[in-house]
Write a protein that holds these residues in place. Structure first.
Motif, PDB file in Angstrom:
ATOM      1  N   VAL A  77      35.956 -29.184  87.360  1.00  0.00           N
ATOM      2  CA  VAL A  77      34.737 -28.712  86.716  1.00  0.00           C
ATOM      3  C   VAL A  77      34.636 -29.397  85.360  1.00  0.00           C
ATOM      4  CG1 VAL A  77      33.508 -26.729  85.756  1.00  0.00           C
ATOM      5  CG2 VAL A  77      34.743 -26.487  87.910  1.00  0.00           C
ATOM      6  N   GLU A  78      33.471 -29.957  85.079  1.00  0.00           N
ATOM      7  CA  GLU A  78      33.228 -30.622  83.805  1.00  0.00           C
ATOM      8  C   GLU A  78      32.481 -29.665  82.880  1.00  0.00           C
ATOM      9  OE1 GLU A  78      30.926 -34.544  82.032  1.00  0.00           O
ATOM     10  OE2 GLU A  78      31.292 -34.417  84.183  1.00  0.00           O
ATOM     11  N   ILE A  79      33.019 -29.492  81.664  1.00  0.00           N
ATOM     12  CA  ILE A  79      32.401 -28.600  80.682  1.00  0.00           C
ATOM     13  C   ILE A  79      32.327 -29.291  79.334  1.00  0.00           C
ATOM     14  CG2 ILE A  79      33.236 -26.513  81.860  1.00  0.00           C
ATOM     15  CD1 ILE A  79      35.311 -26.218  79.570  1.00  0.00           C
ATOM     16  N   GLN A  80      31.564 -28.699  78.420  1.00  0.00           N
ATOM     17  CA  GLN A  80      31.495 -29.168  77.036  1.00  0.00           C
ATOM     18  C   GLN A  80      31.529 -27.954  76.118  1.00  0.00           C
ATOM     19  OE1 GLN A  80      27.733 -30.549  75.085  1.00  0.00           O
ATOM     20  NE2 GLN A  80      28.843 -32.502  74.987  1.00  0.00           N
ATOM     21  N   LEU A  81      32.367 -28.024  75.081  1.00  0.00           N
ATOM     22  CA  LEU A  81      32.467 -26.964  74.083  1.00  0.00           C
ATOM     23  C   LEU A  81      31.657 -27.336  72.850  1.00  0.00           C
ATOM     24  CD1 LEU A  81      36.332 -26.306  74.129  1.00  0.00           C
ATOM     25  CD2 LEU A  81      34.574 -25.264  75.576  1.00  0.00           C
ATOM     26  N   GLU A  82      31.031 -26.318  72.247  1.00  0.00           N
ATOM     27  CA  GLU A  82      30.340 -26.496  70.965  1.00  0.00           C
ATOM     28  C   GLU A  82      30.511 -25.210  70.169  1.00  0.00           C
ATOM     29  OE1 GLU A  82      25.882 -26.791  69.041  1.00  0.00           O
ATOM     30  OE2 GLU A  82      26.118 -27.271  71.155  1.00  0.00           O
ATOM     31  N   TRP A  83      30.913 -25.335  68.917  1.00  0.00           N
ATOM     32  CA  TRP A  83      31.152 -24.191  68.037  1.00  0.00           C
ATOM     33  C   TRP A  83      29.906 -23.870  67.213  1.00  0.00           C
ATOM     34  CZ3 TRP A  83      34.742 -20.600  67.700  1.00  0.00           C
ATOM     35  CH2 TRP A  83      34.836 -19.826  66.545  1.00  0.00           C
ATOM     36  N   VAL A  84      29.610 -22.576  67.068  1.00  0.00           N
ATOM     37  CA  VAL A  84      28.525 -22.128  66.206  1.00  0.00           C
ATOM     38  C   VAL A  84      29.122 -21.143  65.215  1.00  0.00           C
ATOM     39  CG1 VAL A  84      26.305 -20.943  66.062  1.00  0.00           C
ATOM     40  CG2 VAL A  84      26.820 -22.378  68.052  1.00  0.00           C
ATOM     41  N   HIS A  85      29.133 -21.508  63.924  1.00  0.00           N
ATOM     42  CA  HIS A  85      29.611 -20.593  62.895  1.00  0.00           C
ATOM     43  C   HIS A  85      28.656 -19.416  62.811  1.00  0.00           C
ATOM     44  CE1 HIS A  85      32.817 -23.109  61.336  1.00  0.00           C
ATOM     45  NE2 HIS A  85      31.993 -24.131  61.404  1.00  0.00           N
ATOM     46  N   VAL A  86      29.191 -18.212  62.683  1.00  0.00           N
ATOM     47  CA  VAL A  86      28.347 -17.029  62.627  1.00  0.00           C
ATOM     48  C   VAL A  86      27.431 -17.089  61.418  1.00  0.00           C
ATOM     49  CG1 VAL A  86      28.340 -14.520  62.385  1.00  0.00           C
ATOM     50  CG2 VAL A  86      29.951 -15.601  63.924  1.00  0.00           C
ATOM     51  N   ALA A  87      27.932 -17.530  60.263  1.00  0.00           N
ATOM     52  CA  ALA A  87      27.104 -17.637  59.059  1.00  0.00           C
ATOM     53  C   ALA A  87      25.969 -18.625  59.278  1.00  0.00           C
ATOM     54  CB  ALA A  87      27.945 -18.063  57.858  1.00  0.00           C
ATOM     55  N   ASP A  88      26.248 -19.737  59.989  1.00  0.00           N
ATOM     56  CA  ASP A  88      25.219 -20.734  60.276  1.00  0.00           C
ATOM     57  C   ASP A  88      24.125 -20.152  61.153  1.00  0.00           C
ATOM     58  OD1 ASP A  88      27.416 -23.625  60.570  1.00  0.00           O
ATOM     59  OD2 ASP A  88      26.668 -22.548  58.816  1.00  0.00           O
ATOM     60  N   SER A  89      24.508 -19.385  62.161  1.00  0.00           N
ATOM     61  CA  SER A  89      23.505 -18.842  63.079  1.00  0.00           C
ATOM     62  C   SER A  89      22.661 -17.788  62.387  1.00  0.00           C
ATOM     63  CB  SER A  89      24.168 -18.282  64.343  1.00  0.00           C
ATOM     64  OG  SER A  89      25.042 -17.230  64.018  1.00  0.00           O
ATOM     65  N   ALA A  90      23.238 -17.024  61.453  1.00  0.00           N
ATOM     66  CA  ALA A  90      22.476 -16.007  60.717  1.00  0.00           C
ATOM     67  C   ALA A  90      21.483 -16.672  59.764  1.00  0.00           C
ATOM     68  CB  ALA A  90      23.420 -15.085  59.949  1.00  0.00           C
ATOM     69  N   ARG A  91      21.877 -17.783  59.171  1.00  0.00           N
ATOM     70  CA  ARG A  91      21.029 -18.495  58.222  1.00  0.00           C
ATOM     71  C   ARG A  91      19.812 -19.110  58.899  1.00  0.00           C
ATOM     72  NH1 ARG A  91      24.641 -22.206  54.697  1.00  0.00           N
ATOM     73  NH2 ARG A  91      25.611 -21.983  56.677  1.00  0.00           N
ATOM     74  N   ARG A  92      19.935 -19.510  60.177  1.00  0.00           N
ATOM     75  CA  ARG A  92      18.847 -20.182  60.886  1.00  0.00           C
ATOM     76  C   ARG A  92      17.741 -19.220  61.327  1.00  0.00           C
ATOM     77  NH1 ARG A  92      22.915 -23.577  64.454  1.00  0.00           N
ATOM     78  NH2 ARG A  92      23.460 -25.122  62.921  1.00  0.00           N
TER      79      ARG A  92
END
Length: 166
Positions: free
Chosen positions: A150-165
């Motif tokens: 299975v091919e996957i890709q990881l991406e991190w989202v900082h909680v502070a970044d998501s709240a700011r957007r």
């Protein structure tokens, strides 16, 4: 309640040479679980090389909680058949995230992780800085089955970044 340190987006891209669980083919889907969180892709009918490109998200509270991936064949009249499983080793990825890298040329390979007995990697995996984000592409070899990846890709989202957007 534990504090959420960030969100981990897992793009489940595709399955490769999955085992047949029905008469001629399978109807595969992927389940990703961590502690009490569980999410799944859609079912792809009649395909042992499915393309999902589904994005699943987990809330991360700490690096030591294992993340598991399992592939199943959807059945109508009986229980779904397991088509293999893998452990997603996110520790190298989280170690890079902690460094808070910025302003690198895009794309930049930050780290390369080799397949080993400690991970389910089927081939070398790279952690890459691209367009202001850090990604890791992985091809996971499925365990407890003759074949399949299975091919996957990881991406991190900082909680502070998501709240700011918002």
């Amino acid at each position: 309640m534990e504090k959420i340190t960030g969100l981990l987006k897992i793009r489940v891209k595709r399955g490769i040479d999955l085992v047949v669980r029905d008469i001629l083919t399978s109807d595969p889907y992927v389940v990703i679980s961590m502690a009490d969180q569980k999410c799944q892709t859609r079912v792809v009918k009649n395909n042992c090389n499915p393309e999902w490109n589904d994005e699943l998200t987990l809330s991360i509270t700490g690096p030591s909680v294992p993340i598991n991936l399992a592939v199943y064949d959807k059945d109508t009249l009986t229980a779904d058949d397991k088509m293999g499983d893998a452990k997603i080793d996110v520790q190298p990825y989280l170690d890079v995230i902690k460094k808070r890298l910025e302003n690198l040329p895009t794309p930049t390979i930050i780290a390369r992780i080799q397949p080993s007995g400690d991970n389910c990697l089927a081939e070398e995996s790279s952690i890459v800085w691209k367009d202001g984000k850090i990604y890791q592409d992985m091809v996971l070899g499925l365990r407890n089955v003759k074949r399949g990846k299975v091919e996957i890709q990881l991406e991190w989202v900082h909680v502070a970044d998501s709240a700011r957007r918002r």
